[in-house]
Motif scaffolding. Sequence first.
Motif, PDB file in Angstrom:
ATOM      1  N   THR A 127      13.083 -11.777   0.081  1.00  0.00           N
ATOM      2  CA  THR A 127      12.861 -11.435   1.486  1.00  0.00           C
ATOM      3  C   THR A 127      12.114 -10.114   1.597  1.00  0.00           C
ATOM      4  N   GLY A 128      12.492  -9.147   0.780  1.00  0.00           N
ATOM      5  CA  GLY A 128      11.804  -7.857   0.785  1.00  0.00           C
ATOM      6  C   GLY A 128      10.350  -7.980   0.382  1.00  0.00           C
ATOM      7  N   LYS A 129      10.091  -8.801  -0.643  1.00  0.00           N
ATOM      8  CA  LYS A 129       8.716  -9.007  -1.096  1.00  0.00           C
ATOM      9  C   LYS A 129       7.878  -9.678  -0.013  1.00  0.00           C
ATOM     10  N   VAL A 130       8.455 -10.675   0.649  1.00  0.00           N
ATOM     11  CA  VAL A 130       7.749 -11.355   1.737  1.00  0.00           C
ATOM     12  C   VAL A 130       7.428 -10.351   2.844  1.00  0.00           C
ATOM     13  N   GLY A 131       8.382  -9.478   3.160  1.00  0.00           N
ATOM     14  CA  GLY A 131       8.159  -8.464   4.193  1.00  0.00           C
ATOM     15  C   GLY A 131       7.037  -7.512   3.831  1.00  0.00           C
ATOM     16  N   ILE A 132       7.013  -7.096   2.584  1.00  0.00           N
ATOM     17  CA  ILE A 132       5.962  -6.184   2.125  1.00  0.00           C
ATOM     18  C   ILE A 132       4.598  -6.855   2.220  1.00  0.00           C
ATOM     19  N   VAL A 133       4.499  -8.081   1.714  1.00  0.00           N
ATOM     20  CA  VAL A 133       3.222  -8.801   1.746  1.00  0.00           C
ATOM     21  C   VAL A 133       2.791  -9.048   3.186  1.00  0.00           C
ATOM     22  N   ALA A 134       3.721  -9.453   4.041  1.00  0.00           N
ATOM     23  CA  ALA A 134       3.385  -9.704   5.449  1.00  0.00           C
ATOM     24  C   ALA A 134       2.891  -8.423   6.116  1.00  0.00           C
ATOM     25  N   GLY A 135       3.533  -7.305   5.811  1.00  0.00           N
ATOM     26  CA  GLY A 135       3.111  -6.029   6.384  1.00  0.00           C
ATOM     27  C   GLY A 135       1.709  -5.641   5.950  1.00  0.00           C
ATOM     28  N   VAL A 136       1.418  -5.813   4.680  1.00  0.00           N
ATOM     29  CA  VAL A 136       0.087  -5.481   4.161  1.00  0.00           C
ATOM     30  C   VAL A 136      -0.963  -6.387   4.794  1.00  0.00           C
ATOM     31  N   LEU A 137      -0.650  -7.680   4.909  1.00  0.00           N
ATOM     32  CA  LEU A 137      -1.593  -8.604   5.542  1.00  0.00           C
ATOM     33  C   LEU A 137      -1.827  -8.250   7.010  1.00  0.00           C
ATOM     34  N   ALA A 138      -0.761  -7.882   7.709  1.00  0.00           N
ATOM     35  CA  ALA A 138      -0.900  -7.512   9.123  1.00  0.00           C
ATOM     36  C   ALA A 138      -1.763  -6.261   9.270  1.00  0.00           C
ATOM     37  N   LEU A 139      -1.511  -5.266   8.430  1.00  0.00           N
ATOM     38  CA  LEU A 139      -2.331  -4.053   8.485  1.00  0.00           C
ATOM     39  C   LEU A 139      -3.780  -4.355   8.136  1.00  0.00           C
ATOM     40  N   GLY A 140      -3.978  -5.218   7.139  1.00  0.00           N
ATOM     41  CA  GLY A 140      -5.343  -5.614   6.769  1.00  0.00           C
ATOM     42  C   GLY A 140      -6.059  -6.300   7.916  1.00  0.00           C
ATOM     43  N   ALA A 141      -5.356  -7.175   8.623  1.00  0.00           N
ATOM     44  CA  ALA A 141      -5.952  -7.874   9.762  1.00  0.00           C
ATOM     45  C   ALA A 141      -6.322  -6.892  10.866  1.00  0.00           C
ATOM     46  N   LEU A 142      -5.452  -5.928  11.129  1.00  0.00           N
ATOM     47  CA  LEU A 142      -5.760  -4.923  12.148  1.00  0.00           C
ATOM     48  C   LEU A 142      -6.961  -4.070  11.725  1.00  0.00           C
ATOM     49  N   TYR A 143      -7.062  -3.755  10.449  1.00  0.00           N
ATOM     50  CA  TYR A 143      -8.178  -2.981   9.948  1.00  0.00           C
ATOM     51  C   TYR A 143      -9.489  -3.752  10.101  1.00  0.00           C
ATOM     52  N   VAL A 144      -9.470  -5.029   9.734  1.00  0.00           N
ATOM     53  CA  VAL A 144     -10.662  -5.864   9.835  1.00  0.00           C
ATOM     54  C   VAL A 144     -11.094  -6.002  11.292  1.00  0.00           C
ATOM     55  N   LYS A 145     -10.136  -6.122  12.205  1.00  0.00           N
ATOM     56  CA  LYS A 145     -10.464  -6.239  13.621  1.00  0.00           C
ATOM     57  C   LYS A 145     -10.943  -4.916  14.202  1.00  0.00           C
ATOM     58  N   GLY A 146     -10.811  -3.847  13.445  1.00  0.00           N
ATOM     59  CA  GLY A 146     -11.274  -2.548  13.910  1.00  0.00           C
ATOM     60  C   GLY A 146     -10.277  -1.829  14.794  1.00  0.00           C
ATOM     61  N   GLU A 147      -9.026  -2.300  14.832  1.00  0.00           N
ATOM     62  CA  GLU A 147      -8.022  -1.676  15.686  1.00  0.00           C
ATOM     63  C   GLU A 147      -7.378  -0.452  15.043  1.00  0.00           C
ATOM     64  N   ILE A 148      -7.488  -0.327  13.740  1.00  0.00           N
ATOM     65  CA  ILE A 148      -6.986   0.861  13.050  1.00  0.00           C
ATOM     66  C   ILE A 148      -7.993   1.265  11.983  1.00  0.00           C
ATOM     67  N   GLU A 149      -7.953   2.548  11.598  1.00  0.00           N
ATOM     68  CA  GLU A 149      -8.815   3.052  10.542  1.00  0.00           C
ATOM     69  C   GLU A 149      -7.940   3.740   9.493  1.00  0.00           C
ATOM     70  N   ASP A 150      -8.402   3.713   8.267  1.00  0.00           N
ATOM     71  CA  ASP A 150      -7.700   4.406   7.177  1.00  0.00           C
ATOM     72  C   ASP A 150      -6.205   4.136   7.155  1.00  0.00           C
ATOM     73  N   TRP A 151      -5.829   2.897   7.064  1.00  0.00           N
ATOM     74  CA  TRP A 151      -4.407   2.545   7.070  1.00  0.00           C
ATOM     75  C   TRP A 151      -3.749   2.752   5.728  1.00  0.00           C
ATOM     76  N   TRP A 152      -4.500   3.024   4.722  1.00  0.00           N
ATOM     77  CA  TRP A 152      -3.885   3.266   3.422  1.00  0.00           C
ATOM     78  C   TRP A 152      -3.835   4.718   3.181  1.00  0.00           C
TER      79      TRP A 152
END
Length: 152
Positions: A127-152
Amino acid sequence: MSLEIVVGRSRQVEGKLLELGATGRGLNEKATSIEQLLGQHLTRRIRFLATIRNKALHDPDFDVTDELLTSFLSAAESVLGQLQQLLQTAKPTSEKKPTSENQRTHQSGNAPVGLSLADAWRDTSTTGKVGIVAGVLALGALYVKGEIEDWW
């Protein structure tokens, strides 16, 4: 009588978790707060203890049978022994001194680097691993959409 035993052992476990630096309101939260230190197997055993304790305290229809009490006590003794071992071998992060690059920690003192990070990932629940992967994917999607910058 069995309720007092369940509560007493649960308090002992909770005390050991606090000594290890756990935070939170109950056994589950405390175990989660130091899950990387405890490992998946020990965390599951603590959750079993918490489940029995919570049901014994809050569910009027729950019966602590002799068999269940024996299982609970066996798990509690095992958990207490393992927590005591951790207390004897683990020192608070502020007292630890890195002995090699692989044993260094980030300044926060929480996230191990190098080989220890692989161990932490292996000990993380599914469950923790799924949460981590989902979080990274969500941040990546927001970055690609241009809604956030420098998320790492």
